[in-house]
Design an enzyme around this catalytic site. Structure first.
Site, PDB file in Angstrom:
ATOM      1  N   LYS A 142       0.815  -1.207   0.000  1.00  9.19           N
ATOM      2  CA  LYS A 142       0.000   0.000   0.000  1.00  9.19           C
ATOM      3  C   LYS A 142       0.853   1.264   0.000  1.00  9.19           C
ATOM      4  O   LYS A 142       0.507   2.240  -0.655  1.00  9.19           O
ATOM      5  CB  LYS A 142      -0.963   0.003   1.183  1.00  9.19           C
ATOM      6  CG  LYS A 142      -0.308   0.268   2.514  1.00  9.19           C
ATOM      7  CD  LYS A 142      -1.327   0.191   3.639  1.00  9.19           C
ATOM      8  CE  LYS A 142      -0.619  -0.030   4.941  1.00  9.19           C
ATOM      9  NZ  LYS A 142      -0.281   1.211   5.624  1.00  9.19           N
ATOM     10  N   THR A 143       1.973   1.239   0.695  1.00  7.13           N
ATOM     11  CA  THR A 143       2.839   2.419   0.686  1.00  7.13           C
ATOM     12  C   THR A 143       3.322   2.681  -0.725  1.00  7.13           C
ATOM     13  O   THR A 143       3.390   3.818  -1.188  1.00  7.13           O
ATOM     14  CB  THR A 143       4.052   2.192   1.603  1.00  7.13           C
ATOM     15  OG1 THR A 143       3.591   1.601   2.807  1.00  7.13           O
ATOM     16  CG2 THR A 143       4.733   3.507   1.914  1.00  7.13           C
ATOM     17  N   ASP A 159      -3.323   7.580   5.082  1.00  8.98           N
ATOM     18  CA  ASP A 159      -2.829   6.220   5.310  1.00  8.98           C
ATOM     19  C   ASP A 159      -3.334   5.725   6.670  1.00  8.98           C
ATOM     20  O   ASP A 159      -3.706   6.532   7.514  1.00  8.98           O
ATOM     21  CB  ASP A 159      -1.286   6.252   5.295  1.00  8.98           C
ATOM     22  CG  ASP A 159      -0.714   4.865   5.119  1.00  8.98           C
ATOM     23  OD1 ASP A 159      -1.503   3.912   4.932  1.00  8.98           O
ATOM     24  OD2 ASP A 159       0.522   4.729   5.171  1.00  8.98           O
ATOM     25  N   GLU A 160      -3.324   4.451   6.882  1.00  7.05           N
ATOM     26  CA  GLU A 160      -3.760   3.845   8.152  1.00  7.05           C
ATOM     27  C   GLU A 160      -5.129   4.378   8.568  1.00  7.05           C
ATOM     28  O   GLU A 160      -5.361   4.721   9.724  1.00  7.05           O
ATOM     29  CB  GLU A 160      -2.739   4.123   9.262  1.00  7.05           C
ATOM     30  CG  GLU A 160      -1.308   3.745   8.940  1.00  7.05           C
ATOM     31  CD  GLU A 160      -1.044   2.252   8.998  1.00  7.05           C
ATOM     32  OE1 GLU A 160      -2.010   1.471   9.191  1.00  7.05           O
ATOM     33  OE2 GLU A 160       0.125   1.859   8.821  1.00  7.05           O
ATOM     34  N   GLN A 163      -6.329  -4.479  10.741  1.00 10.05           N
ATOM     35  CA  GLN A 163      -5.173  -3.943  11.467  1.00 10.05           C
ATOM     36  C   GLN A 163      -5.526  -2.744  12.329  1.00 10.05           C
ATOM     37  O   GLN A 163      -4.675  -1.935  12.681  1.00 10.05           O
ATOM     38  CB  GLN A 163      -4.067  -3.560  10.480  1.00 10.05           C
ATOM     39  CG  GLN A 163      -3.499  -4.762   9.748  1.00 10.05           C
ATOM     40  CD  GLN A 163      -2.304  -4.396   8.909  1.00 10.05           C
ATOM     41  OE1 GLN A 163      -1.275  -3.986   9.413  1.00 10.05           O
ATOM     42  NE2 GLN A 163      -2.430  -4.544   7.603  1.00 10.05           N
ATOM     43  N   ARG A 205       4.105  -9.054  10.288  1.00 12.39           N
ATOM     44  CA  ARG A 205       5.355  -8.287  10.160  1.00 12.39           C
ATOM     45  C   ARG A 205       6.462  -9.168   9.632  1.00 12.39           C
ATOM     46  O   ARG A 205       7.505  -8.691   9.182  1.00 12.39           O
ATOM     47  CB  ARG A 205       5.818  -7.708  11.506  1.00 12.39           C
ATOM     48  CG  ARG A 205       4.902  -6.713  12.202  1.00 12.39           C
ATOM     49  CD  ARG A 205       4.450  -5.611  11.310  1.00 12.39           C
ATOM     50  NE  ARG A 205       3.141  -5.927  10.732  1.00 12.39           N
ATOM     51  CZ  ARG A 205       2.610  -5.282   9.705  1.00 12.39           C
ATOM     52  NH1 ARG A 205       3.276  -4.319   9.127  1.00 12.39           N
ATOM     53  NH2 ARG A 205       1.435  -5.618   9.231  1.00 12.39           N
TER      54      ARG A 205
END
Length: 803
Positions: free
Chosen positions: A33-34, A219-220, A250, A612
């Site tokens: 996504k980044t 974002d997030e 998340q 992660r």
DNA sequence: TCGAGAATTGTTTTT
DNA sequence: CAATTCTCGA
């Protein structure tokens, strides 16, 4: 163009090119996504759809903001730096710094952190003579923060207060607000809230920002709260080119107001929104992803999606239950040391900061270089806060808190009684503490001797102000900090604490100085913030630095941090530690009003942790660990139970089924919650020295436990497929596994004693077995003890020994 | 006013 | 256990 779109999959490309109108990007963990975000911005720039500074991108941390700017810059050289990339809080500070005077604050406001908030609240409770036992500042502040996050101001809160407690809190809330205002200070929540206020009260301010930002990305997004939602809604209202990126799985910040419905209801709030799902994971192995997917699938009410990957199978994740937290830490550190990965490619993740201590200890012992992210924030350290407080007084003369903090640091002989009187005088005359100090001689209650000492303090501040003025061309932070350190007697004061402390504190101050220099060098006065001083911006900047922002990835060190801090990061190997009921998921979540909801949040946290890992996922737990000075034991986390037995190599310590059941009761509330609900201290008094594990007899001592392992063999695990170091590790891993026996998950064993045998029990001593009965999960044994009489025990639990 | 030692109290997670 | 607050003597 080809450059920017190449290397993206179909969905990603679609997201990059869909620039107009609201867009919800549901991006699973590791789905790039980044990458999409940065390419999207680059795409907009390359197409010249707008100027760089007309793009607003909101990230979760300052570090992420910097990285994004850099990555965009790499794609479209020279333009990345001009994109407005920022966290919500930093963005708000910038906006407020420009216009907050229009809603009745001064532009040089201070930002109060949690400590400042507490100090402030403590003072309020004292002045209003409220029982601090009944209204604990922490709790009251939590309620206030919660209200602020839901955009309920003090008046509204008061109107809705339904019982006595809430009415009292309303009073405290009002006073709290009044004092913040008086100190020209904002707390963290205010930064967001006051910006919304500003937008609502001054429509032209809002429209100037609305006009500026053609494109907005967040974002997030799953971790935004109501105020943040409102900000986004307002800012994007004109062009409606809003792209939010997130993953409902998340969402892990509910405790600080994050509202998962922001993402779940995005399509409702922004009609015509396009939704694109990114489900291909590029980060983890198939085996890691499978485990993560399995665990998260136990949550209800998720957006439907399944993460998949084309990555190799990789090795099976492992779970190992160690006897004690000490052993867990030791083994984990040793494994990290011997793994075929660089230290910087590995991370130890845990639920609570307190767990870091043991890992740190073991790292020191094994000489493994490490870094702990989080814990005590750099800017919360005493020496840093002291120095910053001096600077705060210089910048914002009405900041009473800063003033009270350092008026007697270093010791100047200005004590509590004096300050009490000064504060009273200040209150009566409607002036700030500092102003009162300036005229100390005229305060009748303050005696002459002390007044002279106060004059000394005022002198220090005024000298600092001179220092600052002498460098009005913008170079002075360094001198200012050095001046506080060297000319106030602060350095001497620190020496008294001992050479070691002195050294570290001086180092920290050095670090602060280099931060200041760095800041000064990069400081470009805001196009519109003319008179705002460099110092004030520095202080604002500094209070918004998260700990994760300070980490540098250059050194090859082992990273340890909480699961929350790990969000957005990735490592070759992840150790997920302390996977125990009562710790992860936390006892608080289990005991809460809404256990289901809170445990789902813990499960998401678990999912975040697992995802992660790129190549190896190692999970551990400890049968017992020290918590608050008490040794407590716990069974492995329910999240481990949620992993199918063929999806991981799971090694639990052997325990009979019966003790598991008892242990469940033990962990699932009964005993712990009693300690939480009533005073745990009364327990202590009542039981005297009989504390901790001994109280929960039968759980504390680990002797006599063996190991067993469920699921498949070790074949396919270990590091065989990697490289030479792996052979070494493999051996290590195997020897660490020594003592494990293969077996099924639950296996009851017939005890080696029978009716009539003499047995020994750790507490009850010797006795004779009088009856034995087979139960579904264990053997029930009746023993006539010599000293304690007849007892009925579960064999797997009581650890009876034949004698 | 201040320090040392005693007592008390507490844990999620953080911008 | 460790961090913070309390208490008392000088």
């Amino acid at each position: 163009m080809t450059d920017i779109l190449s290397g993206l999959n179909e969905k990603q490309r679609e997201a990059v090119q869909y620039t107009e109108g609201p867009l919800l990007l549901l991006a699973g963990a590791g789905s790039g996504k980044t990458r999409v975000l940065t390419h999207r911005i680059a795409y907009i720039l390359e197409r010249q759809l707008c100027e760089p500074w007309q793009i607003l991108a909101i990230t979760f941390t300052n570090k992420a903001a910097g990285e994004m700017r850099e990555r965009v810059d790499r794609l479209i050289p020279g333009q990345g730096q001009d994109v407005f990339v920022s966290t919500f809080h930093s963005m708000c500070v910038r906006m407020l710094r420009r216009d907050i005077d229009r809603i009745g604050y001064q532009r040089d406001f201070s930002i109060y952190d949690t400590d400042d908030q507490r100090t402030l609240m403590r003072g309020i409770l004292k002045d209003l003579k409220m029982d601090p036992k009944q209204y604990r500042e922490r709790g009251v502040l939590a309620v206030i923060s919660d209200a602020k996050n839901r955009m309920i101001d003090a008046d509204l809160y008061e109107q809705n207060a339904s019982d006595f407690f809430e009415r009292s809190v309303a009073k405290l809330y009002k006073e709290y607000e009044a004092r913040l205002k008086k100190n020209n200070a904002l707390d963290f929540d205010d930064l967001l809230l006051k910006t919304v206020d500003l937008f609502k009260e001054e429509p032209d301010v809002l429209s100037s920002w609305q006009n500026r930002f053609y494109y907005i990305c967040v974002d997030e997004y799953q971790d935004t709260n109501m105020v943040q939602f409102e900000l986004v809604r307002l800012l994007s209202a004109k062009y409606k080119n809003l792209c939010v990126v997130g993953d409902d799985d998340q969402s892990i910040y509910k405790f600080r107001g994050a509202d998962i419905t922001n993402i779940l209801d995005f399509e409702k709030c922004f009609p015509g929104a396009k939704v694109i799902k990114l489900e291909q994971n590029y980060r983890s192995t198939k085996n890691i992803l499978r485990v993560a997917n399995e665990v998260i699938s136990h949550n209800e009410g998720r957006k439907d999606k399944t993460l998949w990957t084309e990555n190799p199978e990789g090795e099976l994740p492992t779970f190992t239950e160690y006897a004690t937290a000490g052993e867990e830490a030791e083994q984990v550190v040793k494994q990290a040391m011997n793994a075929p990965f660089a230290l910087r490619e590995q991370a130890i993740l845990y639920r609570t900061n307190a767990q870091s201590r043991l890992f740190e200890e073991k790292c020191i012992r094994e000489s493994v270089p490490y870094v702990i992210v989080g814990g005590v924030n750099f800017y919360q350290r005493k020496e840093i806060k002291d120095i910053l407080s001096y600077l705060r007084i210089v910048a914002n003369g009405v900041d009473d808190l800063a003033c009270q903090r350092v008026v007697n640091v270093p010791k100047r002989g200005i004590g509590d009684t004096t300050m009490e009187r000064v504060a009273q005088f200040a209150g009566q005359n409607g002036i700030s503490i500092y102003d009162a100090l300036c005229t100390a001689l005229t305060i009748p209650e303050v005696n002459k001797g002390t007044a002279a000492k106060i004059a000394g303090f005022v002198d220090v501040i005024e000298t600092l102000r001179e220092t600052l003025k002498a460098h009005d061309d913008g170079c002075g932070l360094k001198e200012l900090i050095e001046s506080v350190r060297d000319n106030t007697g602060y350095a001497e004061e620190m020496k008294k604490e001992g050479p070691v402390e002195y050294e570290t504190r001086m180092q920290n101050i050095e670090e602060l100085i280099s931060k200041a220099v760095d800041f000064e060098e990069n400081y470009t006065p805001e196009d519109d913030a003319d008179s705002m001083s460099l110092l004030a911006s520095f202080l604002e900047d500094v209070s918004l630095v998260a700990d994760i922002d300070r980490t540098n990835d250059d050194d090859d060190v082992l990273t340890m941090m909480t699961l929350h801090a790990a969000k957005g990061l990735e490592f070759d190997r992840v150790f997920l530690c302390g996977m125990e009921e009562g710790l992860f998921p936390s006892q608080a979540s289990i005991n809460s009003q809404d256990p289901k909801g809170e445990i789902e949040e813990e499960r998401r946290l678990c999912y975040v942790g697992m995802t992660r890992a790129k190549k190896v996922l190692t999970m551990t737990s400890a049968g017992e660990r020290m918590i608050n000075g008490e040794t407590r034991s716990a069974r492995p986390s329910r999240f481990i139970d949620e992993i199918p037995s063929d999806a991981a190599v799971i090694s639990r310590r052997r325990r009979s089924a019966a003790s598991w059941d008892d242990n469940d009761a033990f962990n699932d509330g009964e005993l712990f919650s009693r300690r939480d609900t009533y005073s745990c201290r009364s327990d202590r008094r009542e039981y005297g020295t009989d504390r901790g594990s001994r109280r929960y007899e039968g759980f504390g001592d680990s002797a006599g436990f063996g190991y067993y392992q469920t699921s498949n063999s070790f074949e396919g695990s270990g590091y065989g497929s990697l490289d030479h170091t792996s052979a070494r590790s493999e051996k290590k891993a195997q020897s660490a596994m020594k003592g494990f026996v293969k077996g099924s998950a639950i296996e009851k064993q017939k005890p080696d004693y029978g009716v009539g045998d003499r047995v020994n029990h750790t507490k009850f001593g010797e006795g004779t077995v009088t009856a034995m009965e087979e139960r579904p999960k264990d053997w029930q044994v009746t023993v006539e003890f010599d000293d304690w009489g007849q007892k009925v025990l579960m064999a797997g639990f009581a650890r009876l020994e034949k004698c």
